[in-house]
Write a protein that holds these residues in place. Structure first.
Motif, short mmCIF file in Angstrom:
data_model
loop_
_atom_site.label_atom_id
_atom_site.label_comp_id
_atom_site.label_asym_id
_atom_site.label_seq_id
_atom_site.Cartn_x
_atom_site.Cartn_y
_atom_site.Cartn_z
N ARG A 189 0.85 -1.20 0.00
CA ARG A 189 0.00 0.00 0.00
C ARG A 189 0.88 1.24 0.00
N PRO A 190 0.36 2.35 -0.55
CA PRO A 190 1.16 3.59 -0.56
C PRO A 190 1.61 3.97 0.85
N LEU A 191 2.87 4.42 0.96
CA LEU A 191 3.42 4.83 2.25
C LEU A 191 2.69 6.08 2.75
N ALA A 192 2.61 6.19 4.07
CA ALA A 192 1.97 7.38 4.67
C ALA A 192 2.78 8.63 4.34
N ARG A 193 2.10 9.77 4.33
CA ARG A 193 2.73 11.03 3.95
C ARG A 193 4.01 11.30 4.76
N ASP A 194 3.99 11.01 6.06
CA ASP A 194 5.15 11.35 6.90
C ASP A 194 6.14 10.18 7.05
N ASN A 195 5.96 9.13 6.25
CA ASN A 195 6.87 7.98 6.32
C ASN A 195 8.30 8.42 5.94
N ARG A 196 9.26 8.06 6.76
CA ARG A 196 10.64 8.53 6.56
C ARG A 196 11.23 8.03 5.24
N GLN A 197 10.95 6.78 4.93
CA GLN A 197 11.43 6.20 3.67
C GLN A 197 10.88 6.98 2.47
N ARG A 198 9.59 7.33 2.55
CA ARG A 198 8.97 8.12 1.47
C ARG A 198 9.64 9.48 1.34
N LEU A 199 9.86 10.15 2.47
CA LEU A 199 10.43 11.51 2.44
C LEU A 199 11.84 11.46 1.87
N PHE A 200 12.59 10.43 2.23
CA PHE A 200 13.95 10.27 1.69
C PHE A 200 13.88 10.04 0.18
N ASN A 201 12.95 9.17 -0.25
CA ASN A 201 12.84 8.83 -1.67
C ASN A 201 12.35 9.99 -2.53
N LEU A 202 11.77 11.02 -1.91
CA LEU A 202 11.37 12.21 -2.69
C LEU A 202 12.59 12.85 -3.36
N GLY A 203 13.77 12.56 -2.83
CA GLY A 203 15.01 13.04 -3.45
C GLY A 203 15.19 12.55 -4.88
N ASN A 204 14.49 11.48 -5.26
CA ASN A 204 14.56 10.99 -6.64
C ASN A 204 13.91 11.95 -7.63
N MET A 205 13.22 12.95 -7.09
CA MET A 205 12.59 13.94 -7.96
C MET A 205 13.51 15.12 -8.23
N LEU A 206 14.71 15.07 -7.65
CA LEU A 206 15.75 16.06 -7.99
C LEU A 206 16.59 15.46 -9.12
N TRP A 207 17.10 16.28 -10.01
CA TRP A 207 17.99 15.79 -11.08
C TRP A 207 19.20 15.10 -10.46
N HIS A 208 19.48 13.90 -10.92
CA HIS A 208 20.64 13.18 -10.38
C HIS A 208 21.11 12.10 -11.34
N SER A 209 22.27 11.56 -11.00
CA SER A 209 22.80 10.39 -11.69
C SER A 209 22.88 9.30 -10.63
N ASP A 210 22.35 8.10 -10.90
CA ASP A 210 22.26 7.08 -9.86
C ASP A 210 23.64 6.71 -9.32
N SER A 211 23.68 6.64 -7.99
CA SER A 211 24.90 6.19 -7.29
C SER A 211 26.12 7.08 -7.52
N SER A 212 25.90 8.35 -7.86
CA SER A 212 27.06 9.25 -7.94
C SER A 212 27.65 9.47 -6.55
N PHE A 213 26.92 9.02 -5.52
CA PHE A 213 27.42 9.11 -4.14
C PHE A 213 28.27 7.89 -3.77
N ARG A 214 28.54 7.02 -4.74
CA ARG A 214 29.44 5.89 -4.48
C ARG A 214 30.79 6.15 -5.15
N ALA A 215 31.86 5.66 -4.52
CA ALA A 215 33.21 5.89 -5.06
C ALA A 215 33.33 5.32 -6.47
N ILE A 216 32.70 4.17 -6.70
CA ILE A 216 32.58 3.65 -8.07
C ILE A 216 31.11 3.76 -8.45
N PRO A 217 30.77 4.79 -9.22
CA PRO A 217 29.35 5.03 -9.49
C PRO A 217 28.80 4.06 -10.55
#
Ligand SMILES: [Fe+2]
Length: 294
Positions: A96-124
């Motif tokens: 079921r959809p996560l609740a509005r204040d669910n921490r996992q959901r709030l963190f995943n909202l970062g996927n709506m910012l422009w990014h390249s996957d795993s650029s935060f890893r030493a080997i991206p």
């Protein structure tokens, strides 16, 4: 029907027909897909009804799967999908959809910012493969920006200025820009910044591209506010509509992109309804630059 590549835009994004992702793929077809990835950077495969195991098997044609550890704040017992699958849905273990204040959901909202996957890893990451299992009724497009074309379009002075720049990337920078700033000590350790070149060269084509991502928060040797203004300017430049392909999802689409030469972002959707999209990630093989000694 043999494999065929149909450009969606002249030099960026193409649709591939004549491949059944669910089955074993002939080596010649794997090579053709890699060549099309090098060229178009984003490939769309329509009507691919696949299981998680089939998605992982197809992904392994292009390299080892990336270990997802350190890429999210989901607790070990809360994972909805098997190891090897990245859950990019808005769903909990109960489907079921996560609740509005669910921490996992709030963190995943970062996927709506422009990014390249795993650029935060030493080997991206090399490739990401995203499969649409449930399409949301409203919104939820994924947008892709061509970072080669964006680099090419810079003026010579800017190219010279940024050539040697090295950025620090961390999930805490992207999430921090959304006001998500509370982390456990363990998460702070997992999310420690890594170094990435700002201008990187594709290992096959030799083309240069801007290596931008919302995870980038500093440029070595520059004051933070100055670095962030430079990064903002570059992001604004690189995400102009002329460099962007907007993917409108249909059920069972599989979209594959090369993180070494693109950025992407998800768009907002109706979060009261499910959006089940599942990602596999093909690991990269080299860092863009050596990391700092501990
Ligand atoms: Fe992503």
């Amino acid at each position: 029907m043999p494999l065929a590549v149909h450009p969606i835009q002249p030099a960026f994004a193409a649709e591939v027909s004549g491949v059944d992702i669910a089955g074993p793929i002939a080596p010649a077809d794997v090579a053709a897909i890699e060549a099309a990835m090098d060229n178009y950077a984003v490939l769309v495969f329509r009507s691919q009804s696949i299981t998680d195991a089939q998605q992982m098997a197809f992904s392994r044609n292009f390299g080892a799967l990336e270990n997802a550890r350190g890429g999210n704040v989901t607790k070990p017992g809360d994972h909805r999908l098997p190891t090897g699958m990245n859950d990019v849905s808005n769903l909990g273990k109960d489907q079921r959809p996560l609740a509005r204040d669910n921490r996992q959901r709030l963190f995943n909202l970062g996927n709506m910012l422009w990014h390249s996957d795993s650029s935060f890893r030493a080997i991206p990451a090399k490739y990401s493969l995203l499969s649409a299992r449930i399409v949301n009724p409203t919104g939820g497009d994924t947008e892709f920006a061509d970072m080669r074309a964006a680099y090419d379009a810079l003026d010579d002075e800017t190219k010279r200025e940024i050539e040697g720049h090295v950025c620090e990337h961390s999930l805490m920078y992207s999430r921090g820009s959304l006001g998500f700033v509370d982390y456990t000590e363990e998460e702070k350790e997992l999310f420690k910044p890594v170094r990435q070149r700002l201008v990187r060269t594709h290992p096959v084509t030799g083309r240069k591209s801007l290596y931008l991502s919302s995870h980038a928060g500093t440029i070595l040797g520059l004051p933070v506010p100055e670095a962030r203004i430079i990064l903002r300017d570059l992001n604004e430049h690189a995400t102009q509509p002329r460099f962007v392909y907007v993917h409108k999802w249909k059920l069972n689409d599989l979209v594959v992109w090369d993180n070494r030469q693109t950025m992407h972002r998800g768009r907002r959707f109706d979060e009261s309804q499910p959006r089940d999209v599942r990602r596999t990630t093909v690991a990269g093989d080299t860092p863009t630059i050596a990391q700092a000694a501990e």
